[in-house]
Every structure is written in structure tokens, then in C-alpha cells.
Design a protein around this motif. Structure first.
Motif, PDB file in Angstrom:
ATOM      1  N   UNK A 586      10.463  -7.415 -24.255  1.00  8.94           N
ATOM      2  CA  UNK A 586      11.820  -7.289 -24.769  1.00  8.94           C
ATOM      3  C   UNK A 586      11.864  -7.496 -26.273  1.00  8.94           C
ATOM      4  N   UNK A 587      12.783  -6.821 -26.907  1.00  7.90           N
ATOM      5  CA  UNK A 587      13.027  -6.994 -28.336  1.00  7.90           C
ATOM      6  C   UNK A 587      14.474  -6.699 -28.657  1.00  7.90           C
ATOM      7  N   UNK A 588      14.909  -7.088 -29.827  1.00 15.25           N
ATOM      8  CA  UNK A 588      16.291  -6.849 -30.222  1.00 15.25           C
ATOM      9  C   UNK A 588      16.581  -5.361 -30.352  1.00 15.25           C
ATOM     10  N   UNK A 589      15.616  -4.605 -30.844  1.00 14.28           N
ATOM     11  CA  UNK A 589      15.844  -3.190 -31.120  1.00 14.28           C
ATOM     12  C   UNK A 589      15.200  -2.261 -30.095  1.00 14.28           C
ATOM     13  N   UNK A 590      14.330  -2.799 -29.227  1.00 14.72           N
ATOM     14  CA  UNK A 590      13.687  -1.929 -28.241  1.00 14.72           C
ATOM     15  C   UNK A 590      13.076  -2.744 -27.118  1.00 14.72           C
ATOM     16  N   UNK A 591      12.818  -2.064 -25.993  1.00 15.55           N
ATOM     17  CA  UNK A 591      12.021  -2.588 -24.890  1.00 15.55           C
ATOM     18  C   UNK A 591      10.826  -1.659 -24.695  1.00 15.55           C
ATOM     19  N   UNK A 592       9.679  -2.244 -24.385  1.00 12.10           N
ATOM     20  CA  UNK A 592       8.556  -1.464 -23.863  1.00 12.10           C
ATOM     21  C   UNK A 592       8.459  -1.794 -22.384  1.00 12.10           C
ATOM     22  N   UNK A 593       8.440  -0.762 -21.563  1.00 10.68           N
ATOM     23  CA  UNK A 593       8.617  -0.880 -20.112  1.00 10.68           C
ATOM     24  C   UNK A 593       7.427  -0.212 -19.445  1.00 10.68           C
ATOM     25  N   UNK A 594       6.676  -0.969 -18.648  1.00  5.15           N
ATOM     26  CA  UNK A 594       5.456  -0.433 -18.029  1.00  5.15           C
ATOM     27  C   UNK A 594       5.512  -0.651 -16.522  1.00  5.15           C
ATOM     28  N   UNK A 595       5.155   0.397 -15.771  1.00  6.70           N
ATOM     29  CA  UNK A 595       5.126   0.345 -14.308  1.00  6.70           C
ATOM     30  C   UNK A 595       3.756   0.830 -13.847  1.00  6.70           C
ATOM     31  N   UNK A 596       3.135   0.092 -12.937  1.00  2.00           N
ATOM     32  CA  UNK A 596       1.857   0.513 -12.375  1.00  2.00           C
ATOM     33  C   UNK A 596       2.087   1.085 -10.987  1.00  2.00           C
ATOM     34  N   UNK A 597       1.368   2.199 -10.714  1.00  6.47           N
ATOM     35  CA  UNK A 597       1.524   2.860  -9.426  1.00  6.47           C
ATOM     36  C   UNK A 597       0.301   2.701  -8.551  1.00  6.47           C
ATOM     37  N   UNK A 598      -0.015   3.738  -7.798  1.00  4.42           N
ATOM     38  CA  UNK A 598      -1.107   3.680  -6.833  1.00  4.42           C
ATOM     39  C   UNK A 598      -2.432   4.069  -7.481  1.00  4.42           C
ATOM     40  N   UNK A 599      -3.541   3.596  -6.908  1.00  4.18           N
ATOM     41  CA  UNK A 599      -4.842   4.058  -7.395  1.00  4.18           C
ATOM     42  C   UNK A 599      -5.038   5.536  -7.062  1.00  4.18           C
ATOM     43  N   UNK A 600      -5.781   6.245  -7.924  1.00  9.76           N
ATOM     44  CA  UNK A 600      -5.979   7.682  -7.760  1.00  9.76           C
ATOM     45  C   UNK A 600      -7.378   7.978  -7.213  1.00  9.76           C
ATOM     46  N   UNK A 601      -7.528   9.149  -6.583  1.00  2.22           N
ATOM     47  CA  UNK A 601      -8.795   9.496  -5.942  1.00  2.22           C
ATOM     48  C   UNK A 601      -9.942   9.578  -6.944  1.00  2.22           C
ATOM     49  N   UNK A 602      -9.691  10.113  -8.110  1.00  5.26           N
ATOM     50  CA  UNK A 602     -10.752  10.254  -9.096  1.00  5.26           C
ATOM     51  C   UNK A 602     -10.961   9.024  -9.937  1.00  5.26           C
ATOM     52  N   UNK A 603     -10.368   7.899  -9.545  1.00  2.06           N
ATOM     53  CA  UNK A 603     -10.459   6.683 -10.348  1.00  2.06           C
ATOM     54  C   UNK A 603      -9.242   6.554 -11.237  1.00  2.06           C
TER      55      UNK A 603
END
Length: 655
Positions: A586-603
Motif C-alpha cells: 500500500x501507498x498514498x499514491x498507489x497500490x501494487x497488487x499481486x495474486x498467485x495462481x496455479x502451477x503450470x505444466x511447463x513449470x
């Protein structure tokens, strides 16, 4: 034993509500002081009994009493303490018990703090409030009893919906219900005034604190729900125009209109009929929200139940109170003649325009929400009304409202000169134009939404500041006079400024958000809006009642590390349901938002990352709006409702 006590207290509260609904009303009609005096102790006793019932249900959840069907379906021994408590209202039956507890709380508040009300009006208000309470007591006892026992209790419970196991949503329903149900008090005041045949400036002042309190809680509740949707659902949005979101937003819009129109009743004794109508409709929309979330007519993560029987019961309650209120309104329209006369250019006129814009905006939201149901019932067509419709149809009314708000706030009552108000606002307008032009110049190849939104925000915030400063008069001691201004003046300025702050956040997020969705290998970096996001690793973590796949992400900019983020994907074994836990910097002027999903077949792993400018301004603005309402409540005129009692007109009996 304790749960049986809670059940018995609930039944007894129902009978007290029926008594309170009848006896004081007859007493007020026949001017029997003893009968009217029944209202206050009955309201207090009704609240105490309902609170006892609620406490008993809470006890059952805390101690995992799985012999209660409700606890077995919505709790688990491994669930953290906070979510055992919030499990009380995280279901249909418990939430309805919370609903009726708040109905009785507002009635008790009138009994405890309504000493300035005329005895007849107070008795009628408490009787109408008891009618609402009796209706919902009956709904709980006959269709949604939270104290039903299981013949064979299970060893453990089924757990609460994992999406609801979050601090933001733990506190969201109580605040939302305090707002929803608080509007029942404005309905009670409106119906009592219609029965009594008197709506005057004193009535406007008496009803205003309860409207303000309900609006404050509703603002906080909607803000918490929006915040929860932003970080918990994993799609990074703060508002999706979900039917249940709309169900809370519609009464909020009507409550804003009611707050402004009640000022006109109090100051000028105008707009009486309109204000009474808004008070009835506001509570009607809150009951529409209850029907939408509990009848099964829609599907939503917010919805509690899908039982047609309960839906029909709620629809009956809605029909009885709305038809009764509107019929009484039509029958008593002759006693609500306005006294105040005002010119075309005046604060009254601008408040009328304000009300029209808010009500039309609420109607647009209502049509968009209910139209898919209408199309399916009458035209056998399945339709979906989503954000594009609402954004296109709703936004113009908010833009017009924002444009006129600073001007209307500067105008005097009865008759005004528009040029004087416009002249006082020339510097705020110049500042707003400059900020909008700067935003336009800095962006390349983007829409006009961002610059227009920042212009509107600057216009509202600076206009509110100029209005507040203008109330200090002239001279060297203006700062001292500024500190002594009434709470209502400060509250109006802060609330209007908060509206501007929220507009800035919404416009910036919608116009300048950046996103990146890709498969990321361990050790690989992603560049996003000047920031570097590096996936350092992924590990399995055991939570108190869940299993988590947690990513370790480093956020840096220009080679300097800003911090570490840990997005999660959780599985709740008991419920068998996955949830996404976004990581936020969180920040006053912006947020950085990260979401992790599922593992993929090729790594590698599916990773979504977002840059969200001014995200926290949305909820900061909601906090400021609620704070503005609270500052208005500190104004002694509204806090004690010390309105002068007017002599009734000829032909209208005095109390």
C-alpha cells in the motif's frame, strides 16, 4: 440451558413488540398518558430481551455447541476466535437476529434520548418501530429460527464460508445493518408524523440525527464491503455492480437525498411531502436489499439464503409496510403544505436538483439490478446487466451532482444571486481546471476519465474548503471563528470533501490502472509501471484451519528493494473451498497488487500483478464522508434535537 434461555427471550421479545405496537398507539389517539407511557419501558425491555437472545447464540458459537443446527452448519472447532464470533451473523438466521437486535436498539434509543419529543409523537414513533420489530420477530420465529436443535449433534461443524473468514467482512455486516435498519427509524418518524398530522421544522430536526447515524453506518459498511472485495476476491476490483452491492447502494443514495431535504424542512418548512416520501422509500429500499439477499432470486457470494418461502414472507413484510406507508402518505397529503417560498436561484432550488439527481441515479441502479429478473419472469429471456450499463447510465448523474455541489452549498436560503457564489468559487474552479489539465498533459493515449475525475475531485474539495472559510466572515480573527463553527458546517465540508477524494480514487484507478498476467518462473522478474516484481519462491504453509500455497515476491524500483509480498492461494479442508489472498504493497499514491495462481505444466506459476493509482483514496474518502456525518452529529442542535415546538395550525389538534 443458555440456548433455551435465548429462545425464550426471543419469543418474549416478540410478545412485548406486539404489545408496544398497539397500546401506545391507542393511548396517543385517545390522549391516555398512562397508555402512552407504556412505550418507553416496553422499548427498553424489548431491546434487553433481544440482546439476551443474541448473547445466547454468540455463546453457542464460542463454545461450539453443535447441538444447535446453526452452529453445526456455520462453525468448526479449529476456526479462529474472531470468526467464531462473526459466524453468529455470517448466516441467514443469525444475521436476521442481528437485524432485529438493531431494530430494537434504535427503538430503545428513542426511549432513552427522546425526552424532547412531544409525548404523542414519541408514543407513535415507538409503536411503528415495534410493528417493524414484530414483523421481523415473526419472520425469525416462524421461518428462520436460529435455536433449532439437532437430534444427533455432529462431532464437528461444517465451518463458515471461507470467503467470509476475513477481518474486513467480519465487521462489514454489523455496520451495514446499523445503516439498513437505522433507516427504519426514519420510516417510523415519517409514519408517526402522518398519523399525527404535523410535519414542521421541529420534526425535521428530530428526524435528522437518526438519518445521519444510519447514513454514517451505511457509508462505513459499504466502504468495508468494497475494501473486502478489492483485496479478498482476487480480481482487484473495488465495485462490480453486483446485485447485493447495489442493494446497499440504493438506500445510501436515497438517504443522502433525505439528509439534504430534511435540512430544507428544518430551515424553511418546505419539501415536507417530498421528505416524508423519501423517508418511506429509504426504508423500502433497505427491505428490498433483505429480500434480494435472502429470497434466492439472485445468486451472489454475498447472498445468505435461497429459500422461496422466506422470500415470500419478506416480500409480504415489504408490501405491508410500503403499501401502508404510501397509502397513509396519500391520505394525509393535505396536512403537509409547505410554508417557505423560495426563488429559482436559492439553496432550496439547488437542494431540489440535488435530490432529483440522487433519486434518478438510485432508480437507474434499481432498474439495472431488477431488470434481469423482470426479463426472465415476463419475457422468458436471460439477460445480464453488468458494469458497462451502470457506468454509462449512472456516471453522468454523479458528474452533474459534483458540478453543482459547491455552488449550491455557497448559496443563501430563499433568494440568492448566482454571480456572487460563482465569483467566490473562481479560484477553486481555476485550481480544478489546472489539475485536470495537468493530468491530461501527463497522460498519453488515455481516456478523458482520469483528468475529468481529478478536476471533479479538486472542484469538490476546494469548493468545500472555500465554503467553510467563507462562513468565518471578515476580519483578523477568522481562524478563531473557524474553530467555533457549528459541527454541522464542519461536517458538511468534510463529507463533501470526502466525496471528492473518493471520486479521485475511482477515476484514477479506472483510467490509469496497469496490469500484467503471465506465467512466471522461480527467480524471474516482471516489469510493471516502473516497478520490478520478482518471484523468489513458492512454499506450502499450514494455517489454523487451512492449507496455503504462499508465494514470496520481492518488490523493487530502480534497483532498490521496497519490500516483500506474500500472495496466497488457500484451501479450507472442512469446507472444501479455495480462496485467493492477494498481496498488497500500500501507498498514498498507489497500490501494487499481486495474486498467485496455479502451477503450470511447463513449470512456473500463473501470476497476476496490478498497479493501482490512488486506490486507497476510495476508502479514505468513505472514511471522510462518515467522519463528516459524525461531526454533524456533534452539533448540539441535532444531537439533542432541541427544536422549538411550533404552535399547531388551526384545525390540527395539539399534543
Amino acid at each position: 440451558m443458555i440456548t433455551e434461555l435465548g429462545h425464550f427471550a426471543l419469543i418474549l421479545a416478540f410478545f412485548i413488540a406486539c404489545l408496544q405496537a398497539v397500546v401506545p398507539l391507542i393511548g396517543a389517539h385517545r390522549r391516555l398518558a398512562g397508555w402512552m407511557a407504556v412505550a418507553e419501558p416496553a422499548a427498553s425491555l424489548q431491546f434487553i430481551l433481544t440482546a439476551t437472545s443474541f448473547a445466547a447464540l454468540t455463546y453457542a458459537f464460542l463454545y461450539s455447541d453443535f447441538s444447535l443446527r446453526l452452529v453445526a452448519l456455520n462453525s468448526h472447532t479449529a476456526k479462529p476466535l474472531l470468526y467464531k464470533i462473526t459466524g453468529v451473523w455470517g448466516n441467514h438466521e443469525g444475521s436476521m437476529l442481528l437485524w432485529v437486535l438493531i431494530v430494537t436498539l434504535f427503538g430503545a434509543m428513542v426511549a432513552w434520548f427522546g425526552g424532547n419529543l412531544p409525548p404523542g409523537l414519541r408514543a407513535r414513533v415507538l409503536s411503528v418501530q415495534a410493528m417493524i420489530g414484530a414483523a421481523f420477530f415473526a419472520f425469525i420465529l416462524f421461518t428462520s429460527n436460529p435455536f433449532l436443535r439437532l437430534e444427533v449433534p455432529p462431532f464437528d461443524g461444517r465451518d463458515l464460508n471461507p470467503l467470509l473468514q476475513d477481518p474486513g467482512l467480519a465487521f462489514h455486516p454489523p455496520f451495514l445493518y446499523l445503516g439498513y435498519v437505522g433507516l427504519s427509524m426514519t420510516f417510523s418518524f415519517a409514519v408517526a408524523a402522518l398519523i399525527e398530522g404535523r410535519v414542521d421544522a421541529a420534526w425535521g430536526r428530530w428526524v435528522r440525527p437518526y438519518t445521519l447515524a444510519a447514513w454514517i453506518f451505511l457509508t462505513i459498511g459499504i466502504g468495508l464491503g468494497s475494501w473486502w472485495a478489492y483485496y479478498e476476491l482476487g480480481w482487484g476490483g473495488f465495485w462490480f455492480w453486483d446485485p447485493v452491492e447495489n442493494a446497499s447502494f440504493m438506500p445510501w443514495l436515497i438517504a443522502v437525498a433525505l439528509l439534504h431535504s430534511s435540512v430544507v424542512v428544518e430551515k424553511r418548512e418546505s419539501l415536507k411531502s417530498w421528505t416524508i416520501l423519501l423517508a418511506i422509500i429509504a426504508f423500502g429500499f433497505s427491505m428490498v436489499g433483505a429480500f434480494i439477499t435472502r429470497s434466492g432470486v439472485i445468486t451472489s457470494v454475498h447472498a445468505f439464503a435461497s429459500d422461496p418461502e422466506r422470500g415470500v414472507f419478506l416480500l409480504g413484510i415489504l408490501a405491508i409496510f410500503m403499501l401502508g406507508g404510501l397509502t397513509l402518505f396519500a391520505a394525509r397529503s393535505g396536512v403537509m403544505q409547505s410554508k417557505g417560498v423560495f426563488g429559482l436561484v436559492s439553496r432550496e432550488s439547488f437542494l431540489v436538483v440535488n435530490n432529483i439527481l440522487l433519486c434518478v441515479a438510485a432508480f437507474v441502479v434499481f432498474v439495472g439490478t431488477i431488470w434481469p429478473l423482470v426479463a426472465e419472469l415476463f419475457f422468458d429471456r436471460k439477460l445480464s446487466v453488468g458494469p458497462p450499463f451502470f457506468n454509462l447510465a449512472f456516471t453522468p448523474f454523479m458528474v452533474m451532482l459534483g458540478l453543482i455541489l459547491p455552488v449550491g452549498a455557497m448559496l443563501p436560503w430563499k433568494r440568492a444571486r448566482l454571480g456572487r457564489a460563482v465569483k467566490a468559487l473562481r479560484w477553486p474552479f481555476a485550481l480544478a481546471i489546472s489539475i485536470g489539465a495537468l493530468a491530461w498533459a501527463m497522460q498519453t493515449g488515455r481516456s478523458a476519465l482520469g483528468p475529468v475525475g481529478l478536476f471533479m475531485a479538486a472542484w469538490l474539495i476546494s469548493g468545500a474548503a472555500i465554503d467553510l472559510w467563507g462562513r468565518t466572515g471578515r476580519g483578523s480573527d477568522r481562524l478563531a471563528r473557524l474553530r467555533r463553527l457549528p459541527g454541522a458546517d464542519w461536517g458538511k465540508a468534510v463529507a463533501h470533501g470526502g466525496f471528492g477524494v473518493t471520486i479521485a480514487g475511482i477515476a484514477a484507478m479506472m483510467a490509469w490502472e496497469a496490469e500484467d498476467i503471465r506465467v512466471v518462473q522461480i527467480g524471474e522478474s516482471v516489469e510493471l509501471a516502473g516497478y520490478t516484481i520478482t518471484l523468489d519462491g513458492v512454499r506450502e504453509v499450514q494455517g489454523p484451519n487451512y492449507l496455503s500455497t504462499m508465494g514470496d515476491v520481492t518488490l523493487s524500483r530502480g534497483g532498490s528493494v521496497i519490500g516483500t509480498m506474500q500472495p496466497e492461494k488457500r484451501i479450507y479442508p472442512v469446507a472444501g473451498m479455495p480462496t485467493t489472498e492477494a498481496a498488497l504493497d500500500n501507498g498514498l499514491l498507489r497500490d501494487i497488487y499481486v495474486v498467485i495462481g496455479d502451477p503450470q505444466e511447463g513449470g512456473g506459476w500463473a501470476v497476476r500483478s496490478y498497479y493501482k493509482p490512488l486506490a486507497n483514496w476510495i476508502w479514505g474518502g468513505a472514511i471522510l464522508m462518515a467522519l463528516g456525518g459524525a461531526l454533524s452529529l456533534t452539533d448540539r442542535r441535532y444531537r439533542v434535537a432541541a427544536g422549538a415546538r411550533k404552535t399547531p395550525r388551526a384545525g390540527v389538534p395539539a399534543e
